[in-house]
Enzyme design. Structure first.
Site, PDB file in Angstrom:
ATOM      1  N   HIS A  78      36.832  79.933-135.953  1.00  9.77           N
ATOM      2  CA  HIS A  78      36.593  79.575-134.665  1.00  9.77           C
ATOM      3  C   HIS A  78      36.922  78.438-134.285  1.00  9.77           C
ATOM      4  O   HIS A  78      37.191  77.433-135.140  1.00  9.77           O
ATOM      5  CB  HIS A  78      34.753  79.765-134.452  1.00  9.77           C
ATOM      6  CG  HIS A  78      34.469  79.563-132.779  1.00  9.77           C
ATOM      7  ND1 HIS A  78      34.457  78.382-132.276  1.00  9.77           N
ATOM      8  CD2 HIS A  78      34.087  80.575-132.479  1.00  9.77           C
ATOM      9  CE1 HIS A  78      34.081  78.513-131.068  1.00  9.77           C
ATOM     10  NE2 HIS A  78      33.952  80.054-130.908  1.00  9.77           N
ATOM     11  N   GLY A  90      33.270  77.772-123.364  1.00  7.74           N
ATOM     12  CA  GLY A  90      32.012  77.062-122.758  1.00  7.74           C
ATOM     13  C   GLY A  90      32.341  76.194-121.555  1.00  7.74           C
ATOM     14  O   GLY A  90      31.611  75.407-121.353  1.00  7.74           O
ATOM     15  N   GLU A 101      35.999  75.814-132.665  1.00  3.61           N
ATOM     16  CA  GLU A 101      34.970  74.696-133.132  1.00  3.61           C
ATOM     17  C   GLU A 101      34.958  74.411-134.473  1.00  3.61           C
ATOM     18  O   GLU A 101      35.001  73.050-134.842  1.00  3.61           O
ATOM     19  CB  GLU A 101      33.625  75.060-132.593  1.00  3.61           C
ATOM     20  CG  GLU A 101      33.368  75.014-130.999  1.00  3.61           C
ATOM     21  CD  GLU A 101      32.523  75.918-130.551  1.00  3.61           C
ATOM     22  OE1 GLU A 101      31.558  76.273-131.323  1.00  3.61           O
ATOM     23  OE2 GLU A 101      32.521  76.143-129.207  1.00  3.61           O
ATOM     24  N   LYS A 112      26.162  80.111-131.799  1.00  7.10           N
ATOM     25  CA  LYS A 112      26.493  79.073-132.242  1.00  7.10           C
ATOM     26  C   LYS A 112      25.090  78.294-132.717  1.00  7.10           C
ATOM     27  O   LYS A 112      24.582  78.930-133.393  1.00  7.10           O
ATOM     28  CB  LYS A 112      27.149  78.276-131.194  1.00  7.10           C
ATOM     29  CG  LYS A 112      28.135  78.881-130.459  1.00  7.10           C
ATOM     30  CD  LYS A 112      29.068  78.283-129.556  1.00  7.10           C
ATOM     31  CE  LYS A 112      30.217  79.110-129.034  1.00  7.10           C
ATOM     32  NZ  LYS A 112      30.956  78.361-128.142  1.00  7.10           N
ATOM     33  N   ASN A 153      27.897  85.334-130.366  1.00  4.40           N
ATOM     34  CA  ASN A 153      27.905  83.909-130.830  1.00  4.40           C
ATOM     35  C   ASN A 153      26.995  82.911-130.539  1.00  4.40           C
ATOM     36  O   ASN A 153      27.169  82.229-129.422  1.00  4.40           O
ATOM     37  CB  ASN A 153      29.574  83.423-131.031  1.00  4.40           C
ATOM     38  CG  ASN A 153      29.807  82.357-131.978  1.00  4.40           C
ATOM     39  OD1 ASN A 153      28.822  81.869-132.562  1.00  4.40           O
ATOM     40  ND2 ASN A 153      30.930  81.598-131.671  1.00  4.40           N
ATOM     41  N   SER A 192      34.103  82.204-121.975  1.00  2.00           N
ATOM     42  CA  SER A 192      33.421  82.157-120.604  1.00  2.00           C
ATOM     43  C   SER A 192      33.253  83.708-120.051  1.00  2.00           C
ATOM     44  O   SER A 192      33.251  83.687-118.922  1.00  2.00           O
ATOM     45  CB  SER A 192      33.916  81.164-119.559  1.00  2.00           C
ATOM     46  OG  SER A 192      33.833  79.927-119.993  1.00  2.00           O
ATOM     47  N   GLU A 199      40.714  83.654-128.233  1.00  2.00           N
ATOM     48  CA  GLU A 199      39.786  82.757-127.588  1.00  2.00           C
ATOM     49  C   GLU A 199      40.650  81.549-126.950  1.00  2.00           C
ATOM     50  O   GLU A 199      40.484  80.573-127.783  1.00  2.00           O
ATOM     51  CB  GLU A 199      38.564  82.099-128.463  1.00  2.00           C
ATOM     52  CG  GLU A 199      37.419  83.474-128.869  1.00  2.00           C
ATOM     53  CD  GLU A 199      36.357  82.970-129.015  1.00  2.00           C
ATOM     54  OE1 GLU A 199      35.222  83.472-128.751  1.00  2.00           O
ATOM     55  OE2 GLU A 199      36.056  82.013-130.034  1.00  2.00           O
TER      56      GLU A 199
HETATM   57  P1  PGA Z   1      31.501  81.032-124.307  1.00  2.00           P
HETATM   58  O1  PGA Z   1      31.842  81.022-126.242  1.00  2.00           O
HETATM   59  O2  PGA Z   1      31.256  82.378-124.114  1.00  2.00           O
HETATM   60  O3  PGA Z   1      30.593  80.164-124.200  1.00  2.00           O
HETATM   61  O4  PGA Z   1      32.886  80.512-123.653  1.00  2.00           O
HETATM   62  C1  PGA Z   1      32.729  81.907-126.701  1.00  2.00           C
HETATM   63  C2  PGA Z   1      32.676  81.584-128.137  1.00  2.00           C
HETATM   64  O5  PGA Z   1      33.051  80.315-128.509  1.00  2.00           O
HETATM   65  O6  PGA Z   1      32.866  82.528-129.117  1.00  2.00           O
END
Ligand code: PGA
Length: 256
Positions: free
Chosen positions: A97, A175, A99, A13, A11, A215, A169
């Protein structure tokens, strides 16, 4: 018997211009463009989907979108529909997601409309669910995940369900560098599997892949991917560089 092939999905982003996206994809193809042990998906921003789709041609890698609107067309400024994605050879779409939920106010009912629209257009939805830190600390993790999953999947048929992908998640792990322990992740994955059994029956639930996201990186992937109900990863930060993403794909191949 292995029912579920592992899936590693990047992903990206809001990262990478079209030129940078193509460079990354070319690096990935050079290393893992022909392997078939693991399903590999990259999800660039909308602007790079066309070029990435062309660059992926002839490889075993696929492309996905990070979002879409449920309507087919119309007055929805700034939005993109399923058929527009299909025209770019997109096969998957990330929906709900965290976000999108927290920064853009997306609610379960709206996310559900997108899931239904994705299936209608032969796009495979990756439905994301997960609790915040406050929800985990309040002991509400399973309740939150259950609500998001059941609401997100309302109206999905048993014929459609096998091509569904779920991503667990935990919001506090995205992140942040704070990864869920493999036990914490497996507990929720097993719970999700149980909910899928109730919704679609045992045989279908055993076919649905449940990805872990938050992460995940080469140093922690092997342990997570060894868990019984962890069928791959949805990778943010570590998908932005060829080296770490390739290592994750290799970890998934070794874990199968
Ligand atoms: P990350 O993001 O691996 O940077 O923690 C995962 C995601 O938001 O899909």
């Amino acid at each position: 018997m292995i029912l579920r092939k592992k899936l590693i999905a990047g992903n990206w982003k809001m990262n990478k211009t079209t030129a940078d996206a193509v460079t990354l994809v070319q690096e990935l193809i050079a290393e893992i463009g022909r392997q078939t042990e693991v399903d590999v998906l990259v999800c660039p921003p909308f602007t790079a989907l066309d070029a990435v789709g062309r660059a992926l041609e002839g490889s075993t890698l696929k492309s996905g979108a990070q979002n879409m609107h449920p309507e087919a067309s119309g007055a929805f400024t700034g939005e993109v529909s399923a058929s527009m994605l299909r025209a770019l050879f997109v096969t998957h779409v990330i929906l709900g997601h965290s976000e999108r939920r927290t920064l853009f106010g997306e609610q379960d009912a709206f996310i559900n409309q997108k899931v239904i629209a994705a299936f209608k257009n032969q796009l495979r939805p990756i439905l994301c669910v997960g609790e915040t830190l406050a929800e985990r600390e309040a002991g509400d993790t399973l309740k939150v995940v259950q609500t998001q999953l059941e609401a997100g999947l309302e109206g999905v048929s048993t014929e459609q369900a096998p091509s569904l992908i779920v991503a667990y998640e935990p919001v506090w792990a995205i992140g942040t560098g704070k990864v869920a322990t493999s036990d914490q992740a497996q507990e929720v994955h097993a719970f999700i599997r149980g909910l899928l059994v109730k919704l679609f029956g045992e045989a279908i639930a055993q076919k649905i892949r449940i990805l872990y996201g938050g992460s995940m990186k080469p140093s922690n992937a092997a342990e997570l991917l060894a868990q019984k109900d962890i069928d791959g990863g949805l990778i943010g930060g570590a998908s932005l560089e060829a080296r770490s993403f390739v290592e994750l794909v290799k970890a998934a191949a070794a874990a199968k």
